[in-house]
Scaffold this motif. Structure first.
Motif, PDB file in Angstrom:
ATOM      1  N   ILE A 117       0.824  -1.201   0.000  1.00  0.00           N
ATOM      2  CA  ILE A 117       0.000   0.000   0.000  1.00  0.00           C
ATOM      3  C   ILE A 117       0.863   1.258   0.000  1.00  0.00           C
ATOM      4  O   ILE A 117       2.062   1.208   0.284  1.00  0.00           O
ATOM      5  CB  ILE A 117      -0.957   0.040   1.219  1.00  0.00           C
ATOM      6  CG1 ILE A 117      -0.173   0.230   2.532  1.00  0.00           C
ATOM      7  CG2 ILE A 117      -1.835  -1.194   1.274  1.00  0.00           C
ATOM      8  CD1 ILE A 117      -1.040   0.655   3.701  1.00  0.00           C
ATOM      9  N   VAL A 118       0.217   2.356  -0.330  1.00  0.00           N
ATOM     10  CA  VAL A 118       0.783   3.671  -0.076  1.00  0.00           C
ATOM     11  C   VAL A 118       0.046   4.184   1.142  1.00  0.00           C
ATOM     12  O   VAL A 118      -1.191   4.184   1.187  1.00  0.00           O
ATOM     13  CB  VAL A 118       0.594   4.623  -1.271  1.00  0.00           C
ATOM     14  CG1 VAL A 118       1.083   6.021  -0.926  1.00  0.00           C
ATOM     15  CG2 VAL A 118       1.323   4.087  -2.499  1.00  0.00           C
ATOM     16  N   ALA A 119       0.796   4.571   2.148  1.00  0.00           N
ATOM     17  CA  ALA A 119       0.201   5.042   3.397  1.00  0.00           C
ATOM     18  C   ALA A 119       0.772   6.405   3.739  1.00  0.00           C
ATOM     19  O   ALA A 119       1.837   6.793   3.251  1.00  0.00           O
ATOM     20  CB  ALA A 119       0.493   4.058   4.523  1.00  0.00           C
ATOM     21  N   ILE A 120       0.052   7.099   4.585  1.00  0.00           N
ATOM     22  CA  ILE A 120       0.542   8.357   5.144  1.00  0.00           C
ATOM     23  C   ILE A 120       0.730   8.101   6.631  1.00  0.00           C
ATOM     24  O   ILE A 120      -0.226   7.830   7.352  1.00  0.00           O
ATOM     25  CB  ILE A 120      -0.450   9.508   4.901  1.00  0.00           C
ATOM     26  CG1 ILE A 120      -0.739   9.651   3.409  1.00  0.00           C
ATOM     27  CG2 ILE A 120       0.116  10.810   5.480  1.00  0.00           C
ATOM     28  CD1 ILE A 120      -1.862  10.613   3.089  1.00  0.00           C
ATOM     29  N   VAL A 121       1.981   8.135   7.056  1.00  0.00           N
ATOM     30  CA  VAL A 121       2.329   7.860   8.449  1.00  0.00           C
ATOM     31  C   VAL A 121       2.843   9.145   9.073  1.00  0.00           C
ATOM     32  O   VAL A 121       3.868   9.672   8.632  1.00  0.00           O
ATOM     33  CB  VAL A 121       3.409   6.758   8.549  1.00  0.00           C
ATOM     34  CG1 VAL A 121       3.750   6.490   9.998  1.00  0.00           C
ATOM     35  CG2 VAL A 121       2.963   5.500   7.849  1.00  0.00           C
ATOM     36  N   ASP A 122       2.117   9.610  10.060  1.00  0.00           N
ATOM     37  CA  ASP A 122       2.506  10.840  10.749  1.00  0.00           C
ATOM     38  C   ASP A 122       2.844  11.953   9.755  1.00  0.00           C
ATOM     39  O   ASP A 122       3.829  12.671   9.902  1.00  0.00           O
ATOM     40  CB  ASP A 122       3.681  10.576  11.702  1.00  0.00           C
ATOM     41  CG  ASP A 122       3.326   9.536  12.764  1.00  0.00           C
ATOM     42  OD1 ASP A 122       2.159   9.529  13.220  1.00  0.00           O
ATOM     43  OD2 ASP A 122       4.205   8.733  13.120  1.00  0.00           O
ATOM     44  N   GLY A 123       2.053  12.045   8.683  1.00  0.00           N
ATOM     45  CA  GLY A 123       2.202  13.115   7.699  1.00  0.00           C
ATOM     46  C   GLY A 123       3.115  12.825   6.529  1.00  0.00           C
ATOM     47  O   GLY A 123       3.224  13.635   5.616  1.00  0.00           O
ATOM     48  N   ASP A 124       3.789  11.656   6.495  1.00  0.00           N
ATOM     49  CA  ASP A 124       4.713  11.332   5.408  1.00  0.00           C
ATOM     50  C   ASP A 124       4.213  10.134   4.595  1.00  0.00           C
ATOM     51  O   ASP A 124       3.730   9.154   5.158  1.00  0.00           O
ATOM     52  CB  ASP A 124       6.102  10.991   5.971  1.00  0.00           C
ATOM     53  CG  ASP A 124       6.764  12.176   6.648  1.00  0.00           C
ATOM     54  OD1 ASP A 124       6.598  13.315   6.147  1.00  0.00           O
ATOM     55  OD2 ASP A 124       7.444  11.964   7.665  1.00  0.00           O
TER      56      ASP A 124
END
Length: 194
Positions: free
Chosen positions: A141-148
């Motif tokens: 997946i493409v995820a957004i972790v803590d804004g990144d």
């Protein structure tokens, strides 16, 4: 479709379209293909339209159809031991039709880094990503972790969701605050140097 020169002319038009992102006018087709008479151009265009390669939904402008954009699927090539090379013409497929089920929910993401190299994903590769807020576990997946942004395997254990790289040099990621699922990777491509 006539075999004589129609396929050759179609391929010339495909190359022109790839370079210019528009098809030439009838006069431009005549010049491009070296045709002397307007009637010959009209007959060719008529045959290409009958066979589903061209359309003129836009008034006074030819446009390519999805069939025009298809590429021949000529068989498979084993990645193990060599086998006799016979170009067996198979079906033709459009790369878009093959990889993009929902165009309005599909984006491209370029990879920057080597944390997924064990999954065959290299820095510079282009990922085809279907926007999805609830992808299944064990998918890339493409995820957004803590804004990144990041590309990783989505995993789940007793502690909850986490992201796992496909390179042992990188640690798993457990978000400090926020993990958003941006989308699931449905395909990828890369261009090799010529």
């Amino acid at each position: 479709m006539r075999i004589n020169r129609d396929n050759e002319h179609l391929n010339t038009l495909k190359d022109y379209y790839a370079e210019h992102k528009v098809l030439p006018s009838y006069a431009g087709i005549a010049e491009l293909l070296g045709m002397k008479s307007r009637a010959s151009v009209q007959q060719l265009v008529s045959r290409l339209k009958e066979n589903g390669y061209l359309d003129n939904k836009v008034p006074r402008r030819l446009v390519p159809t999805s069939k025009f954009l298809e590429r021949p699927l000529v068989g498979s090539a084993p990645a193990g031991f060599p086998s006799p090379a016979e170009e067996a013409l198979g079906d033709a497929i459009s790369i878009d039709d093959y990889l993009v089920e929902h165009p309005s929910a599909t984006v491209l993401v370029q990879v920057d880094g080597d944390s997924m190299i064990g999954a065959g994903i290299n820095s510079g590769d282009i990922m085809i990503v279907r926007r999805e807020s609830r992808p299944r576990v064990d998918r890339i997946i493409v995820a957004i972790v803590d804004g990144d942004f990041t590309i990783k395997y989505l995993r789940k254990d007793k502690q909850g969701y986490f992201l796992e790289p496909a390179n042992p040099a990188y640690p798993i990621i457990r978000p400090d605050n926020d993990l958003q699922m941006y989308g699931v990777v449905v395909g990828q491509f890369r261009k090799y140097d010529e």
